[in-house]
Design a protein around this motif. Structure first.
Motif, mmCIF file in Angstrom:
data_model
loop_
_atom_site.group_PDB
_atom_site.id
_atom_site.type_symbol
_atom_site.label_atom_id
_atom_site.label_comp_id
_atom_site.label_asym_id
_atom_site.label_seq_id
_atom_site.Cartn_x
_atom_site.Cartn_y
_atom_site.Cartn_z
ATOM 1 N N LEU A 393 0.826 -1.201 0.000
ATOM 2 C CA LEU A 393 0.000 0.000 0.000
ATOM 3 C C LEU A 393 0.864 1.256 0.000
ATOM 4 O O LEU A 393 0.583 2.225 -0.711
ATOM 5 C CB LEU A 393 -0.924 -0.013 1.222
ATOM 6 C CG LEU A 393 -2.050 1.027 1.238
ATOM 7 C CD1 LEU A 393 -2.918 0.892 -0.007
ATOM 8 C CD2 LEU A 393 -2.899 0.869 2.487
ATOM 9 N N LEU A 394 1.944 1.254 0.755
ATOM 10 C CA LEU A 394 2.850 2.411 0.800
ATOM 11 C C LEU A 394 3.563 2.592 -0.546
ATOM 12 O O LEU A 394 3.784 3.721 -0.991
ATOM 13 C CB LEU A 394 3.867 2.244 1.923
ATOM 14 C CG LEU A 394 3.310 2.444 3.340
ATOM 15 C CD1 LEU A 394 4.343 2.021 4.387
ATOM 16 C CD2 LEU A 394 2.906 3.902 3.556
ATOM 17 N N ALA A 395 3.928 1.498 -1.189
ATOM 18 C CA ALA A 395 4.600 1.596 -2.489
ATOM 19 C C ALA A 395 3.666 2.164 -3.553
ATOM 20 O O ALA A 395 4.064 3.031 -4.352
ATOM 21 C CB ALA A 395 5.129 0.226 -2.916
ATOM 22 N N THR A 396 2.420 1.675 -3.597
ATOM 23 C CA THR A 396 1.483 2.211 -4.589
ATOM 24 C C THR A 396 1.158 3.671 -4.287
ATOM 25 O O THR A 396 0.995 4.476 -5.210
ATOM 26 C CB THR A 396 0.188 1.394 -4.619
ATOM 27 O OG1 THR A 396 -0.373 1.304 -3.301
ATOM 28 C CG2 THR A 396 0.435 -0.009 -5.124
ATOM 29 N N ALA A 397 1.109 4.020 -2.996
ATOM 30 C CA ALA A 397 0.895 5.420 -2.633
ATOM 31 C C ALA A 397 2.062 6.277 -3.100
ATOM 32 O O ALA A 397 1.882 7.417 -3.556
ATOM 33 C CB ALA A 397 0.710 5.545 -1.116
ATOM 34 N N ALA A 398 3.271 5.742 -3.011
ATOM 35 C CA ALA A 398 4.448 6.478 -3.473
ATOM 36 C C ALA A 398 4.380 6.727 -4.978
ATOM 37 O O ALA A 398 4.708 7.828 -5.459
ATOM 38 C CB ALA A 398 5.719 5.696 -3.130
ATOM 39 N N GLN A 399 3.935 5.720 -5.734
ATOM 40 C CA GLN A 399 3.805 5.905 -7.186
ATOM 41 C C GLN A 399 2.765 6.973 -7.512
ATOM 42 O O GLN A 399 2.987 7.831 -8.381
ATOM 43 C CB GLN A 399 3.443 4.568 -7.841
ATOM 44 C CG GLN A 399 3.122 4.646 -9.327
ATOM 45 C CD GLN A 399 4.319 4.958 -10.213
ATOM 46 O OE1 GLN A 399 5.345 5.428 -9.742
ATOM 47 N NE2 GLN A 399 4.176 4.710 -11.503
ATOM 48 N N LEU A 400 1.623 6.937 -6.835
ATOM 49 C CA LEU A 400 0.594 7.959 -7.046
ATOM 50 C C LEU A 400 1.119 9.340 -6.665
ATOM 51 O O LEU A 400 0.830 10.334 -7.341
ATOM 52 C CB LEU A 400 -0.650 7.619 -6.222
ATOM 53 C CG LEU A 400 -1.474 6.418 -6.713
ATOM 54 C CD1 LEU A 400 -2.538 6.045 -5.695
ATOM 55 C CD2 LEU A 400 -2.114 6.728 -8.070
ATOM 56 N N PHE A 401 1.909 9.396 -5.602
ATOM 57 C CA PHE A 401 2.504 10.664 -5.176
ATOM 58 C C PHE A 401 3.380 11.249 -6.283
ATOM 59 O O PHE A 401 3.298 12.445 -6.613
ATOM 60 C CB PHE A 401 3.323 10.444 -3.906
ATOM 61 C CG PHE A 401 4.214 11.603 -3.527
ATOM 62 C CD1 PHE A 401 3.688 12.713 -2.883
ATOM 63 C CD2 PHE A 401 5.567 11.581 -3.825
ATOM 64 C CE1 PHE A 401 4.509 13.786 -2.539
ATOM 65 C CE2 PHE A 401 6.389 12.635 -3.491
ATOM 66 C CZ PHE A 401 5.861 13.751 -2.847
ATOM 67 N N HIS A 402 4.229 10.407 -6.873
ATOM 68 C CA HIS A 402 5.127 10.899 -7.928
ATOM 69 C C HIS A 402 4.340 11.332 -9.167
ATOM 70 O O HIS A 402 4.688 12.338 -9.809
ATOM 71 C CB HIS A 402 6.134 9.811 -8.303
ATOM 72 C CG HIS A 402 7.124 9.496 -7.220
ATOM 73 N ND1 HIS A 402 7.861 10.457 -6.574
ATOM 74 C CD2 HIS A 402 7.488 8.317 -6.665
ATOM 75 C CE1 HIS A 402 8.644 9.888 -5.668
ATOM 76 N NE2 HIS A 402 8.428 8.593 -5.710
ATOM 77 N N LEU A 403 3.302 10.597 -9.484
ATOM 78 C CA LEU A 403 2.506 10.943 -10.668
ATOM 79 C C LEU A 403 1.748 12.251 -10.474
ATOM 80 O O LEU A 403 1.732 13.115 -11.363
ATOM 81 C CB LEU A 403 1.521 9.811 -10.979
ATOM 82 C CG LEU A 403 2.129 8.486 -11.455
ATOM 83 C CD1 LEU A 403 1.057 7.413 -11.547
ATOM 84 C CD2 LEU A 403 2.820 8.660 -12.802
ATOM 85 N N VAL A 404 1.124 12.415 -9.317
ATOM 86 C CA VAL A 404 0.325 13.617 -9.061
ATOM 87 C C VAL A 404 1.200 14.843 -8.855
ATOM 88 O O VAL A 404 0.858 15.949 -9.292
ATOM 89 C CB VAL A 404 -0.588 13.402 -7.824
ATOM 90 C CG1 VAL A 404 -1.327 14.686 -7.472
ATOM 91 C CG2 VAL A 404 -1.595 12.286 -8.106
ATOM 92 N N SER A 405 2.349 14.653 -8.211
ATOM 93 C CA SER A 405 3.222 15.794 -7.929
ATOM 94 C C SER A 405 3.996 16.259 -9.153
ATOM 95 O O SER A 405 4.620 17.313 -9.135
ATOM 96 C CB SER A 405 4.215 15.438 -6.817
ATOM 97 O OG SER A 405 5.063 14.366 -7.218
ATOM 98 N N GLY A 406 3.967 15.441 -10.228
ATOM 99 C CA GLY A 406 4.629 15.857 -11.457
ATOM 100 C C GLY A 406 6.124 15.696 -11.439
ATOM 101 O O GLY A 406 6.833 16.340 -12.206
ATOM 102 N N HIS A 407 6.633 14.783 -10.584
ATOM 103 C CA HIS A 407 8.076 14.590 -10.517
ATOM 104 C C HIS A 407 8.637 13.870 -11.735
ATOM 105 O O HIS A 407 9.827 13.933 -11.989
ATOM 106 C CB HIS A 407 8.443 13.811 -9.257
ATOM 107 C CG HIS A 407 8.344 14.648 -8.017
ATOM 108 N ND1 HIS A 407 8.656 14.163 -6.761
ATOM 109 C CD2 HIS A 407 7.972 15.933 -7.836
ATOM 110 C CE1 HIS A 407 8.488 15.114 -5.865
ATOM 111 N NE2 HIS A 407 8.064 16.196 -6.497
#
Length: 473
Positions: A393-407
């Protein structure tokens, strides 16, 4: 097949380096020696070997009460598992360090989230190793009577744990060799049943599409709750990314190929058993694959043949999960969140981490046999059904974080949309895993996580004090 974008991801920050050159076949291990790195075949075997354990040999009987609709549940879960595999591949492209979910959670959300991912995963691995060894003794007893006395059984369980640990301590070359050999040996009989089932298949054996009184949705959900944890291990290549050759490319491919390969074995094997063993007999079967082998080829030798295959399968799992446990604690120790001794490496393997893993698993095993009851042991195993889901769950949240933040800059919109859809499916799958663990597992698992918070407080304080001294000096 791993999908790549039209433009490669940007180079990671300076601290996000691998444990050695990304493209070399052999790398220094910090002692002047050279250590063999995993290529695509070994990385794929690590994923498949860790996913396919001993549980597959009982799965057909476990889901038979729900009817053949349970195969639909298998298909739904496979989609979620492959989505999670694609997420790990994307995250490994971004940060190909050893540690997998720990590294991704820490990079996105900081030390505390990273520690929770590492702590939960580490607990899962060594407790699961004890459970695997105890279960493997049951299969060994079919070949060699060891269960006549509990201490003979305990000794056998300890031997089954220490042999893979010694292979780990010997170095990555031996870990890889054991994993490839055990994966091939476990796949041969499973595929034999799957192929043999095509010739002995009888549709009359399938029974009803919905055998229970539930609705279609209810039957799928009930079967899925049993099958959910059949795909644990999808993260294996990502956890050992630092020991994988060309990890940005190899980890994603190995993860997807290994997960898809395991899914094919699961589906074909289960379908073969469904089609060769009559449904009313399968529901009450304690050895469905043995019954299938006897039905396909005649005789009564299916029991020891399947027992041997299961024993090989579980030994391969023990080999892979021991490495995963040591790699996770190694990654956290390098960042000061686990004891520093766990960061020691030799021949590409964190030997102290391997030793701690097998010691803890051995103590739990001895406790299991000494107590004369499996209640405490079963409680700890139940906890791992929840703790295993926390890193996902933390890993998928990290991927969503990178996608939404535009990194992920300069990535075309099409790839961004695909990644977002895949990450959303993987997140839903991870939440489904949490729900499938059950109330008791979640309750007890949260207690274990909260115990880790106290350990984090101590380790974070020590890390801060060390950094302050370095700054003053």
């Amino acid at each position: 097949m791993h999908v790549t974008g039209t433009v490669p991801p940007p180079a990671p920050a300076p601290q996000a380096t691998t444990d050695g050159p990304a493209h070399s076949g052999d790398t220094p291990d910090g002692t002047g020696r050279r250590t063999r790195r995993f290529g695509l075949p070994v990385a794929t075997a690590l994923v498949m070997g860790n996913i396919i354990g001993g549980g597959i040999f009982l799965l057909p009987a476990s889901i038979a009460p729900y009817g053949t609709i349970s195969l639909v549940a298998f298909g739904v879960l496979t989609v979620g598992a492959i989505a999670l595999a694609l997420v790990f591949g994307r995250l490994a492209e971004r940060d190909p360090r050893t540690g997998g979910p720990y590294v991704y959670a820490r990079e996105a959300f900081g030390d505390f989230a990273g520690f929770l991912a590492a702590w939960a995963y580490w607990i899962t691995t060594w407790v699961s190793n004890a459970a695997l060894a105890v279960a493997a003794v049951g299969y060994l007893d079919v070949l060699i009577p060891v269960n006549e006395h509990r201490w003979t059984a305990c000794l056998a369980a300890l031997v089954l744990q220490w042999l893979p640990a010694l292979a780990n301590i010997a170095g990555t070359r031996y870990v890889g060799a054991v994993q490839v050999v055990s994966t091939v040996l476990k796949l041969v009989p499973l595929l034999l049943v799957a192929v043999g089932g095509l010739f002995a298949f009888d549709a009359d054996n399938l029974g009803p599409f919905r055998a229970g009184g539930e609705s279609a949705t209810g039957a799928i959900s009930a079967a899925a709750a049993i099958l959910l944890f059949s795909y644990l291990g999808v993260e294996s290549a990502a956890v050992s990314a630092g020991e994988v050759r060309d990890p940005r490319r190899t980890v994603g491919r190995a993860t997807v190929i290994g997960t898809a390969g395991a899914a094919v074995v699961y589906l074909l094997g289960t379908l073969a058993v469904f089609g060769t063993v009559a449904h009313n007999r399968l529901v009450d079967s304690t050895a469905p694959f043995s019954d299938a082998v006897n039905a396909m080829f005649g005789g009564a030798w299916g029991g020891w043949a399947v027992a041997l295959a299961a024993l090989v399968s579980m030994t391969g799992c023990l080999n892979g999960w021991t490495l995963m446990s040591a790699q996770t604690s190694y990654a956290a120790a390098k960042d000061g969140l686990f004891p520093a001794a766990l960061a020691r490496k030799r021949r590409g393997v964190p030997t102290v981490g391997v030793g701690v893993t097998v010691l803890l698993a051995s103590l739990l095993t001895v406790w299991n046999y000494a107590s004369g009851t499996a209640r405490i042991f079963e409680t700890l195993v139940l906890v791992t059904t929840f703790t295993a889901t926390v890193p996902y769950l933390l890993a998928t949240a990290a991927q969503l974080f990178h996608l939404v933040s535009g990194h992920r800059e300069r990535v075309d919109r099409g790839r961004l949309v695909r990644d977002a859809v895949v990450a959303s499916v993987a997140a839903a799958f991870s939440l489904w895993l949490v729900a499938g663990a059950g109330y008791q597992a979640v309750y007890q698992g949260v207690l274990f996580l909260f115990a880790g918070v106290l350990i984090y407080a101590v380790m974070a304080a020590r890390k801060q004090r060390a950094e302050a001294r370095t700054a003053e000096g």
